[in-house]
Design an enzyme around this catalytic site. Structure first.
Site, mmCIF file in Angstrom:
data_model
loop_
_atom_site.group_PDB
_atom_site.id
_atom_site.type_symbol
_atom_site.label_atom_id
_atom_site.label_comp_id
_atom_site.label_asym_id
_atom_site.label_seq_id
_atom_site.Cartn_x
_atom_site.Cartn_y
_atom_site.Cartn_z
ATOM 1 N N LYS A 134 0.828 -1.206 0.000
ATOM 2 C CA LYS A 134 0.000 0.000 0.000
ATOM 3 C C LYS A 134 0.860 1.254 0.000
ATOM 4 O O LYS A 134 0.593 2.205 -0.751
ATOM 5 C CB LYS A 134 -0.905 -0.010 1.232
ATOM 6 C CG LYS A 134 -1.706 1.260 1.438
ATOM 7 C CD LYS A 134 -2.688 1.525 0.303
ATOM 8 C CE LYS A 134 -3.547 2.734 0.592
ATOM 9 N NZ LYS A 134 -4.504 3.021 -0.493
ATOM 10 N N CYS A 188 -3.663 10.282 0.918
ATOM 11 C CA CYS A 188 -2.806 9.126 0.613
ATOM 12 C C CYS A 188 -1.435 9.544 0.102
ATOM 13 O O CYS A 188 -0.430 9.348 0.776
ATOM 14 C CB CYS A 188 -3.493 8.218 -0.406
ATOM 15 S SG CYS A 188 -4.962 7.384 0.208
#
Length: 341
Positions: A134, A188
């Site tokens: 991720k 993010c």
């Protein structure tokens, strides 16, 4: 139990896992044999192992899926979300998922859960690898954007059209330079690389530099905007866009928001905001008497435009309606503007 809570960075760019820890505390007394605990929040390497360790310490009556066949076992896994704002439900079902287990048995248990509604592939690995997958996805994108932003600053120095350079360079069959912007935002890409940097500061040199380049690009736009505004001491200024990306209402880590706040503090009510995805100004701007206008009002009343977000509404404005403006276009969607000396 699915833990999906914010994992921000603190003032020193270090991961803040207080929300994850609080969530784990809230379920410790509820766990029973056979339960599955999944962390979906973007997290530093080793976070999922830390959850398993805390469960083992606080609940010694439970075993953490050692072989998958023991009585009294609970299963702990990591499966990061991989969705795009505006398409969350579709991508939740159709995107591939990376599933990392504390043990192989934990990974298989989590795979069975996700396969009940995910049409994409559910790829099993270790919890640590899944955590890094991720982080890698967003650090990779941050680094590629940093290249484009750095290139745009070099082009500015030599008075070269960066959009033309990128378009021609991308005609090479193995080159795909991204589009620059006023920085990088969102919860993010602007945050996740710091998790890797914090874990291996001596090794993550390219990632750290990319973060610094993208943050510096925002400051460069502020400096350019101030110079233009100071040259036009009576002009109203339209900040076109506040969100961190096009056609959403999300302000998290938005460089456009940072630019607008900085200019509002300095120029007050001369600053006008055009943000078609918000009904009211954020409190950080309302305190400076900044006006919230639609694009038509801004075109009538402003002499300077800072194009900070490439919303579809801005792309539809014809040249005839904006020809009078002095423009800083950070997104390259008004390239037909006449050149001003």
């Amino acid at each position: 139990f699915i833990i999906a809570v914010p994992t921000p960075i603190d003032g020193d760019n270090r991961p803040d896992l207080s929300n994850v820890n609080a969530a784990v505390e809230s379920i410790l007394d509820l766990l029973v044999p056979g339960n599955l605990v999944i962390l979906e929040s973007t997290s530093p390497i080793g976070t999922t192992e830390g959850i398993a360790k805390r469960i083992g310490e606080r609940r010694p009556d439970l075993k953490i899926g050692v072989n998958g066949s023991e009585d009294g076992a609970v299963y702990v896994a990591y499966c990061p979300e991989r969705v795009l704002p505006g398409r969350i439900l579709s991508e939740l079902i159709n995107n591939d998922r990376c599933i990392g287990g504390i043990t192989p048995a934990c990974a298989r248990r989590a795979q069975r859960f996700y396969k009940s509604f995910v049409r994409g592939a559910c790829v099993a690995t270790t919890a640590r690898a899944a955590e890094l997958v991720k982080l890698t996805e967003n650090a990779f994108r941050d680094t590629n954007i940093a290249f484009a932003n750095e290139l745009s600053m070099i082009c500015d120095r030599f008075d070269i059209n960066v959009w033309e350079v990128i378009d021609i360079a991308n005609r090479h069959p193995r080159v795909n330079v991204l589009r620059p912007g006023p920085g990088v935002g969102g919860h993010c890409i602007a945050v996740d690389p710091w998790f890797i940097i914090d874990s291996a500061p001596d090794l993550a040199r390219v990632m750290r530099t990319s973060r610094e380049v993208n943050n510096a690009k925002t400051q460069k736009i502020i400096e350019r905007a101030e110079a233009l505004i100071d040259d036009h001491p009576y002009a109203n200024v339209a900040c076109c866009g506040l969100t961190f990306k096009a056609n959403v209402d999300d302000l998290r880590e938005s460089p456009a928001m940072e630019i607008a706040i900085h200019l509002a503090k300095k120029y007050g009510q001369r600053i006008k905001v055009v943000e078609p995805n918000l009904r009211r100004l954020p409190p950080e701007l309302a305190d400076y008497h900044v006006g919230l206008l639609n694009i038509d009002e801004a075109l009538r009343t402003c002499e300077i435009a800072l194009l900070l977000v490439d919303h579809d509404e801005f792309k539809m404005v014809p040249l005839a309606e904006r020809r009078h403006l002095d423009v800083i276009d950070t997104r390259g969607i008004w390239q037909d503007m006449p050149v001003r000396t």
